[in-house]
Scaffold this motif. Sequence first.
Motif, PDB file in Angstrom:
ATOM      1  N   CYS A  67       4.238   9.746   1.553  1.00  0.00           N
ATOM      2  CA  CYS A  67       3.564   8.446   1.639  1.00  0.00           C
ATOM      3  C   CYS A  67       3.307   8.103   3.105  1.00  0.00           C
ATOM      4  O   CYS A  67       4.179   8.246   3.948  1.00  0.00           O
TER       5      CYS A  67
ATOM      6  N   SER B 200       0.833  -1.202   0.000  1.00  0.00           N
ATOM      7  CA  SER B 200       0.000   0.000   0.000  1.00  0.00           C
ATOM      8  C   SER B 200       0.865   1.248   0.000  1.00  0.00           C
ATOM      9  O   SER B 200       1.974   1.244   0.527  1.00  0.00           O
ATOM     10  N   HIS B 201       0.352   2.304  -0.611  1.00  0.00           N
ATOM     11  CA  HIS B 201       0.956   3.630  -0.483  1.00  0.00           C
ATOM     12  C   HIS B 201      -0.134   4.607  -0.071  1.00  0.00           C
ATOM     13  O   HIS B 201      -1.317   4.372  -0.303  1.00  0.00           O
TER      14      HIS B 201
ATOM     15  N   TRP C 133       2.118   5.042   4.256  1.00  0.00           N
ATOM     16  CA  TRP C 133       2.282   3.622   4.612  1.00  0.00           C
ATOM     17  C   TRP C 133       3.755   3.259   4.488  1.00  0.00           C
ATOM     18  O   TRP C 133       4.372   3.495   3.446  1.00  0.00           O
ATOM     19  N   PHE C 134       4.304   2.646   5.526  1.00  0.00           N
ATOM     20  CA  PHE C 134       5.748   2.350   5.523  1.00  0.00           C
ATOM     21  C   PHE C 134       6.044   1.246   4.520  1.00  0.00           C
ATOM     22  O   PHE C 134       5.980   0.056   4.815  1.00  0.00           O
ATOM     23  N   CYS C 135       6.393   1.650   3.289  1.00  0.00           N
ATOM     24  CA  CYS C 135       6.403   0.719   2.171  1.00  0.00           C
ATOM     25  C   CYS C 135       7.771   0.151   1.840  1.00  0.00           C
ATOM     26  O   CYS C 135       7.878  -0.881   1.200  1.00  0.00           O
TER      27      CYS C 135
ATOM     28  N   MET D 122       9.936   8.940   0.234  1.00  0.00           N
ATOM     29  CA  MET D 122       8.866   8.915  -0.769  1.00  0.00           C
ATOM     30  C   MET D 122       7.960  10.129  -0.536  1.00  0.00           C
ATOM     31  O   MET D 122       6.962  10.056   0.169  1.00  0.00           O
TER      32      MET D 122
ATOM     33  N   HIS E 150      10.943   4.645   2.450  1.00  0.00           N
ATOM     34  CA  HIS E 150       9.584   5.168   2.611  1.00  0.00           C
ATOM     35  C   HIS E 150       9.591   6.644   3.024  1.00  0.00           C
ATOM     36  O   HIS E 150       8.805   7.442   2.523  1.00  0.00           O
TER      37      HIS E 150
HETATM   38 CU1  CUA Z   1       5.044   4.406  -0.282  1.00  0.00          CU
HETATM   39 CU2  CUA Z   1       5.678   4.608   1.967  1.00  0.00          CU
END
Ligand code: CUA
Length: 600
Positions: free
Chosen positions: A578, A542-543, A580-582, A589, A586
């Motif tokens: 962003c 998820s983002h 959500w820790f993607c 981002m 992250h």
């Molecule tokens: Cu995409 Cu955090």
Amino acid sequence: MTRFLGRRGGWATSLSVLVAATTLLSGATLCMATEQKAEIAANARQVYVPVGEWDKYYAFLSGGQSGSVLVYGLPSGRLIRSIPVYEPRAAYGYANIPGSDSYKRLKRTGAFWGDTHHPILSETHGDYDGRWLWINDKANSRVARIDLSHFETVAIENIPNLQGTHGIAVVSPDTSYIIVNGEFRAEIPEGLLKPDAYGSVMAFLDPESPAPRFEVLMPGNADINDSSKDGRWAFTTIYNLEKGVTIEEMIRRDEDAIAAINIPAAEAAIERGEFQTVDGVKVIDPAKTTKQVLYLVPVPKNPHGCDVTPDGKYVMGSGKLSPTVTIIDIAKLDKVEHPRDAIAGQPEVGLGPLHTTFDGRGNAYTSLFVDSQIVKWNIAKAVAGDPTYIVDRVDIHYNVGHTQAVLAETMHPSGDYLLSLNKLSKDMFLPVGPTMPENQELIDISGKTMHLLSSFPAEPEPHDAVFMRATDLAPKVVQVEKEPQPNAIKEGESRIERVGPHEVHVYMTAIRSKFGLPSFTVKEGDKVTITLTNIETLRDMSHGFALDRYGINIALDPGQTKEITFVADKPGTFWYYCTWFCSALHLEMRGRMLVEGENA
Ligand code: CUA
Ligand code: K7E
Ligand code: CA
């Protein structure tokens, strides 16, 4: 704590008595303590789900006054997810920004909160198919549909001509309608009810929209709903046949009723034009139809729960102010001279019976609010007049409202667990605020006697629950969009377009660990639309897109596209990032929206 242990089979009391007794008894004390430890260990083993393993069942619980649906794993009692329905939730970008669809839906239908009571699941051939879940909002006359492929609220509708949407049920076996009633009598416009100005209706909803296809005028109010397993009957309890407006008036009579609506007869009445259109909905007055639509079976007194047995034979009304459950033979309803003759039994079960649920082995389980107990009783014995119909009782902590056995609303209950949804926990938890947490208890019902396994607190306040097997649900959940949405942005298509003198459209992708545009520039006062696509193809990647000082957060599952419109009314630099820790990058981002001041 003393009280709690005292009630639980008297371990604490017997223990202290024994300790005070002679040393001759010390052997017995030891033995009892060992037994108790063994029981605790056995309970723990039964509810413990090893790390990384699934719970056997996913329970969908009404989030009560939170306006959401809570998803718990059973038997562990772990909270797995909370699905926002009538309230905003920033994490999922749900209804938290004025320009979004979910925001507009809540705004159009009423308030940004709700009072949810009864979650219900879609059925095919009398069993859950894992497609949809509906839940009522008693406070704002609404019904919502959640799509279980994404665990997302996708539709909300107001139900006209009623107040206090309360009882709600799927019409079995194939979800032909959702039935929902109004608990509060109120004016129905267009003079349908004059001179008796207040009324209520049972609404038959199109499952998808979920807006009414037609409504049936009710005598008095209506409370809890269910349907027969063959789709022919809609049932509801009525506790205010008196048509009172004060509590004294509402409890004047010794009998109220279970109302049964013959669905084919109601459909035929609509076809014959025997209805009046009120607030855009076709409303049937059962007093004015060629074929009988409504049957009233007398039930004592201010009944609450309305539950159809899994085999479809009986509908039961739990007495509330009467210590009885009234068992009605559904097949007899339109065959007997007086509906009273369809009553097959009226067993006494205890004080304050509210709801009844089933194990599929011929037993019923009724919640007793006043007695704080679940009582297990045998249906066939109660119908036959055999005085030994009570099988077992278990104490509850405390004051149980709803109770549901797993899959009891389907034609195939699994008969292993029962959840008791309690209104009070008293001293079982720390006082964590002005109110104590509400409590729910898991009970093993696989044997002859019931066995209390565990308790875990709930948000205020737990009303009702439905369950799905994890293995049935798993294949239904879509985690990566296979088909891109029509407005999806592809890799390399990120751009900004000016579409008018004061209007821009930003198209952007999101993928680890960057947005398609590191920055974009707009003018102060511009109407900005951002279309954002998460172009990940990996599950759970998820983002989010949060824009500082603009109160915006969009959350995107892999493959999803979402759009947001707002006015860039503050000049300056505004970071978007962003949420959500993607990935390891992250934090990096992010990007900037540059808003040029009017005089720049
Ligand atoms: Cu995409 Cu955090
Ligand atoms: Cu009994 Cu709204 Cu289901 Cu609560 S109602 S208990
Ligand atoms: Ca009454």
